[in-house]
Motif scaffolding. Structure first.
Motif, PDB file in Angstrom:
ATOM      1  N   THR A  38       0.854  -1.197   0.000  1.00 32.61           N
ATOM      2  CA  THR A  38       0.000   0.000   0.000  1.00 32.61           C
ATOM      3  C   THR A  38       0.884   1.239   0.000  1.00 32.61           C
ATOM      4  O   THR A  38       1.900   1.281   0.728  1.00 32.61           O
ATOM      5  CB  THR A  38      -0.975   0.047   1.203  1.00 32.61           C
ATOM      6  OG1 THR A  38      -1.236   1.428   1.545  1.00 32.61           O
ATOM      7  CG2 THR A  38      -0.457  -0.653   2.437  1.00 32.61           C
ATOM      8  N   THR A  39       0.521   2.213  -0.792  1.00 38.78           N
ATOM      9  CA  THR A  39       1.312   3.457  -0.848  1.00 38.78           C
ATOM     10  C   THR A  39       1.270   4.167   0.506  1.00 38.78           C
ATOM     11  O   THR A  39       2.156   4.958   0.813  1.00 38.78           O
ATOM     12  CB  THR A  39       0.783   4.402  -1.944  1.00 38.78           C
ATOM     13  OG1 THR A  39      -0.597   4.680  -1.688  1.00 38.78           O
ATOM     14  CG2 THR A  39       0.938   3.811  -3.327  1.00 38.78           C
ATOM     15  N   MET A  40       0.238   3.877   1.316  1.00 34.48           N
ATOM     16  CA  MET A  40       0.123   4.547   2.622  1.00 34.48           C
ATOM     17  C   MET A  40       1.296   4.165   3.521  1.00 34.48           C
ATOM     18  O   MET A  40       1.916   5.020   4.142  1.00 34.48           O
ATOM     19  CB  MET A  40      -1.190   4.174   3.329  1.00 34.48           C
ATOM     20  CG  MET A  40      -2.450   4.653   2.661  1.00 34.48           C
ATOM     21  SD  MET A  40      -2.489   6.394   2.259  1.00 34.48           S
ATOM     22  CE  MET A  40      -2.966   7.157   3.782  1.00 34.48           C
TER      23      MET A  40
ATOM     24  N   LYS B 234      -2.317  -4.616  -0.965  1.00 38.81           N
ATOM     25  CA  LYS B 234      -3.066  -4.444   0.285  1.00 38.81           C
ATOM     26  C   LYS B 234      -3.578  -3.014   0.402  1.00 38.81           C
ATOM     27  O   LYS B 234      -3.405  -2.370   1.452  1.00 38.81           O
ATOM     28  CB  LYS B 234      -2.176  -4.770   1.479  1.00 38.81           C
ATOM     29  CG  LYS B 234      -1.899  -6.245   1.605  1.00 38.81           C
ATOM     30  CD  LYS B 234      -1.275  -6.582   2.930  1.00 38.81           C
ATOM     31  CE  LYS B 234      -1.004  -8.076   3.000  1.00 38.81           C
ATOM     32  NZ  LYS B 234       0.249  -8.389   3.631  1.00 38.81           N
ATOM     33  N   GLY B 235      -4.160  -2.504  -0.693  1.00 35.99           N
ATOM     34  CA  GLY B 235      -4.703  -1.148  -0.667  1.00 35.99           C
ATOM     35  C   GLY B 235      -5.763  -1.074   0.424  1.00 35.99           C
ATOM     36  O   GLY B 235      -6.573  -1.989   0.569  1.00 35.99           O
ATOM     37  N   ARG B 236      -5.735   0.004   1.209  1.00 32.45           N
ATOM     38  CA  ARG B 236      -6.736   0.086   2.271  1.00 32.45           C
ATOM     39  C   ARG B 236      -7.585   1.328   2.130  1.00 32.45           C
ATOM     40  O   ARG B 236      -7.134   2.371   1.661  1.00 32.45           O
ATOM     41  CB  ARG B 236      -6.105   0.017   3.660  1.00 32.45           C
ATOM     42  CG  ARG B 236      -5.135   1.117   4.002  1.00 32.45           C
ATOM     43  CD  ARG B 236      -4.731   1.021   5.482  1.00 32.45           C
ATOM     44  NE  ARG B 236      -3.720   1.971   5.832  1.00 32.45           N
ATOM     45  CZ  ARG B 236      -2.411   1.709   5.898  1.00 32.45           C
ATOM     46  NH1 ARG B 236      -1.956   0.506   5.613  1.00 32.45           N
ATOM     47  NH2 ARG B 236      -1.561   2.660   6.243  1.00 32.45           N
ATOM     48  N   GLY B 237      -8.838   1.171   2.559  1.00 37.05           N
ATOM     49  CA  GLY B 237      -9.760   2.297   2.576  1.00 37.05           C
ATOM     50  C   GLY B 237     -10.085   2.642   4.013  1.00 37.05           C
ATOM     51  O   GLY B 237      -9.455   2.120   4.946  1.00 37.05           O
ATOM     52  N   ARG B 238     -11.054   3.519   4.186  1.00 33.53           N
ATOM     53  CA  ARG B 238     -11.452   3.888   5.544  1.00 33.53           C
ATOM     54  C   ARG B 238     -12.106   2.702   6.220  1.00 33.53           C
ATOM     55  O   ARG B 238     -12.594   1.784   5.572  1.00 33.53           O
ATOM     56  CB  ARG B 238     -12.449   5.053   5.492  1.00 33.53           C
ATOM     57  CG  ARG B 238     -11.778   6.406   5.369  1.00 33.53           C
ATOM     58  CD  ARG B 238     -12.795   7.464   5.114  1.00 33.53           C
ATOM     59  NE  ARG B 238     -13.545   7.784   6.319  1.00 33.53           N
ATOM     60  CZ  ARG B 238     -14.853   7.638   6.455  1.00 33.53           C
ATOM     61  NH1 ARG B 238     -15.572   7.148   5.484  1.00 33.53           N
ATOM     62  NH2 ARG B 238     -15.447   7.990   7.570  1.00 33.53           N
TER      63      ARG B 238
ATOM     64  N   LYS C  94     -19.632   5.152  -6.584  1.00 29.63           N
ATOM     65  CA  LYS C  94     -18.345   5.592  -6.034  1.00 29.63           C
ATOM     66  C   LYS C  94     -17.241   5.589  -7.092  1.00 29.63           C
ATOM     67  O   LYS C  94     -16.969   4.569  -7.721  1.00 29.63           O
ATOM     68  CB  LYS C  94     -17.958   4.696  -4.846  1.00 29.63           C
ATOM     69  CG  LYS C  94     -16.676   5.164  -4.168  1.00 29.63           C
ATOM     70  CD  LYS C  94     -16.615   4.801  -2.706  1.00 29.63           C
ATOM     71  CE  LYS C  94     -15.233   5.062  -2.140  1.00 29.63           C
ATOM     72  NZ  LYS C  94     -15.185   5.054  -0.694  1.00 29.63           N
TER      73      LYS C  94
ATOM     74  N   GLY D  95     -11.951   7.639  -3.423  1.00 30.56           N
ATOM     75  CA  GLY D  95     -12.030   7.935  -1.990  1.00 30.56           C
ATOM     76  C   GLY D  95     -10.709   8.478  -1.481  1.00 30.56           C
ATOM     77  O   GLY D  95      -9.655   8.271  -2.088  1.00 30.56           O
TER      78      GLY D  95
ATOM     79  N   LEU E 289      -5.171   8.774  -1.993  1.00 30.64           N
ATOM     80  CA  LEU E 289      -6.267   8.885  -2.960  1.00 30.64           C
ATOM     81  C   LEU E 289      -6.322   7.625  -3.808  1.00 30.64           C
ATOM     82  O   LEU E 289      -5.309   7.190  -4.378  1.00 30.64           O
ATOM     83  CB  LEU E 289      -6.044  10.097  -3.885  1.00 30.64           C
ATOM     84  CG  LEU E 289      -6.900  10.102  -5.160  1.00 30.64           C
ATOM     85  CD1 LEU E 289      -8.380  10.315  -4.835  1.00 30.64           C
ATOM     86  CD2 LEU E 289      -6.425  11.159  -6.144  1.00 30.64           C
ATOM     87  N   GLY E 290      -7.502   7.058  -3.897  1.00 29.25           N
ATOM     88  CA  GLY E 290      -7.740   5.956  -4.826  1.00 29.25           C
ATOM     89  C   GLY E 290      -8.832   6.414  -5.778  1.00 29.25           C
ATOM     90  O   GLY E 290      -9.880   6.885  -5.341  1.00 29.25           O
TER      91      GLY E 290
HETATM   92  C1  BTN Z   1     -11.909   5.144   1.026  1.00 34.01           C
HETATM   93  O1  BTN Z   1     -12.779   5.484   0.235  1.00 34.01           O
HETATM   94  O2  BTN Z   1     -12.170   4.393   1.977  1.00 34.01           O
HETATM   95  C2  BTN Z   1     -10.502   5.663   0.855  1.00 34.01           C
HETATM   96  C3  BTN Z   1      -9.729   4.856  -0.138  1.00 34.01           C
HETATM   97  C4  BTN Z   1      -8.290   5.311  -0.285  1.00 34.01           C
HETATM   98  C5  BTN Z   1      -7.506   4.394  -1.191  1.00 34.01           C
HETATM   99  C6  BTN Z   1      -6.145   4.934  -1.475  1.00 34.01           C
HETATM  100  S1  BTN Z   1      -5.358   4.129  -2.833  1.00 34.01           S
HETATM  101  C7  BTN Z   1      -3.868   4.943  -2.465  1.00 34.01           C
HETATM  102  C8  BTN Z   1      -3.725   4.903  -0.976  1.00 34.01           C
HETATM  103  N1  BTN Z   1      -3.166   3.637  -0.571  1.00 34.01           N
HETATM  104  C9  BTN Z   1      -4.034   2.907   0.120  1.00 34.01           C
HETATM  105  O3  BTN Z   1      -3.798   1.773   0.585  1.00 34.01           O
HETATM  106  N2  BTN Z   1      -5.167   3.575   0.301  1.00 34.01           N
HETATM  107  C10 BTN Z   1      -5.131   4.861  -0.354  1.00 34.01           C
END
Ligand code: BTN
Length: 298
Positions: free
Chosen positions: A69-71, A95-99, A164, A167, A186-187
């Motif tokens: 994940t970039t986070m 493993k991109g994560r959201g809220r 959507k 996010g 930002l995704g």
């Molecule tokens: C959401 O709507 O819940 C927020 C989503 C955010 C996704 C972005 S993709 C780039 C960055 N890396 C992640 O793992 N999450 C954010």
């Protein structure tokens, strides 16, 4: 070409081949050199940095084909002291994560997966304004480049045609009264095909019926974030809230909000100066919500 670049023909040939491997369409023109026919829509740092119209954002770009994940990368860089404006980009995340602990699906070469390091001198309570500011910037950039009219569902969803599109995820590192740094994630669904999307989601390609340049869009997003961040730093949050109001789709609606404190339902009546949502419950009592999952009831 080899003379002006001060490299041998052999070395030039190697560079051309490595560019071709990256998806650049280059043809050899006898006795003249090489001609670039087209560039791939990859978020290569050299593509993003080329004619990027910012002073701070994107001056340092970390780029990954694949990353968890970039986070996490941005949080680590923030702790190691990377400067404000450093950005982390990936073509896909495993493993991109959201809220609220959700997974962010990140298909390769289709979306924008970006994390930005900011170092505002603010208390943590004001960080949610950065989420609003980023959402506004994304909407402004999309509107500018595609003429589409995205909306913001409080606090962080970018919505198009009630589905959507993207996010924002804001994570911070700091102490109780002072933020050390913030990572804005930002995704955005850009060139995803319909069938790969949930029916609650949409991409710009689906809405426009044509591919959108991720590089152009990313550059415009970075430019807008920088401009709005400057407003924020000058203390002009009223202007930010005004812009947010113009894009929002939550105010005036009946909402159900689920948060750690439980569930509340009522009318979304206003947004306050810290970006909190004011909800008038059926009892008439107004409650301020700083985070939660919002459902638009009608
Ligand atoms: C959401 O709507 O819940 C927020 C989503 C955010 C996704 C972005 S993709 C780039 C960055 N890396 C992640 O793992 N999450 C954010």
């Amino acid at each position: 070409m080899s003379r002006s670049l001060k490299i041998t023909r052999q070395a030039l040939w190697k560079h051309i081949h490595s560019l071709k491997d990256d998806g650049y369409n280059i043809v050899a023109v006898p006795h003249l050199g090489y001609r670039l026919i087209s560039s791939p829509d990859r978020l290569f740092p050299q593509e993003v940095a080329c004619s990027l119209n910012t002073f701070v954002l994107g001056k340092d770009i970390k780029y990954f084909e694949t990353v968890s994940t970039t986070m996490d990368v941005a949080l680590r860089l923030g702790m190691e002291g990377s400067p404000e404006g450093t950005i982390v980009l990936a073509e896909t995340q495993t493993k991109g994560r959201g809220r609220l602990g959700r997974h962010w699906v990140s298909p390769k070469y289709k979306g924008i997966y970006l994390s930005v390091i900011l170092r505002p001198k603010i208390s943590p309570s004001r960080a949610s304004l950065l989420t609003l500011l980023s959402a506004i910037s994304v909407c402004e950039a999309i509107k500018e480049l595609t003429l589409l009219e995205p909306k913001i569902k409080w606090p962080n969803d970018i919505i198009l045609n009630n589905r959507k599109l993207g996010g924002i995820l804001t994570e911070l590192n700091g102490e109780t009264d002072q933020v050390k740094f913030v990572v804005i994630g930002l995704g955005l669904n850009v060139n995803n095909d319909n069938k790969s999307l949930l029916n609650t989601a949409i991409s710009l390609k689906e809405a426009k019926q044509e591919e959108v340049s991720r590089v152009d869009l990313l550059q415009e997003i970075l430019r807008r974030i920088e401009l709005n961040y400057r407003l924020f730093q000058k203390g002009e949050q009223k202007e930010i809230i005004e812009k947010w109001r113009a894009f929002n789709s939550t105010l005036g609606r009946r909402v159900r909000i689920t948060s750690q404190q439980g569930q509340i339902e009522g009318a979304a009546v206003a947004i306050d100066d810290d970006g909190g949502l004011l909800v008038r419950k059926d009892s008439g009592i107004i409650e301020k919500i700083m985070c939660g999952d919002v459902l638009h009831c009608r």
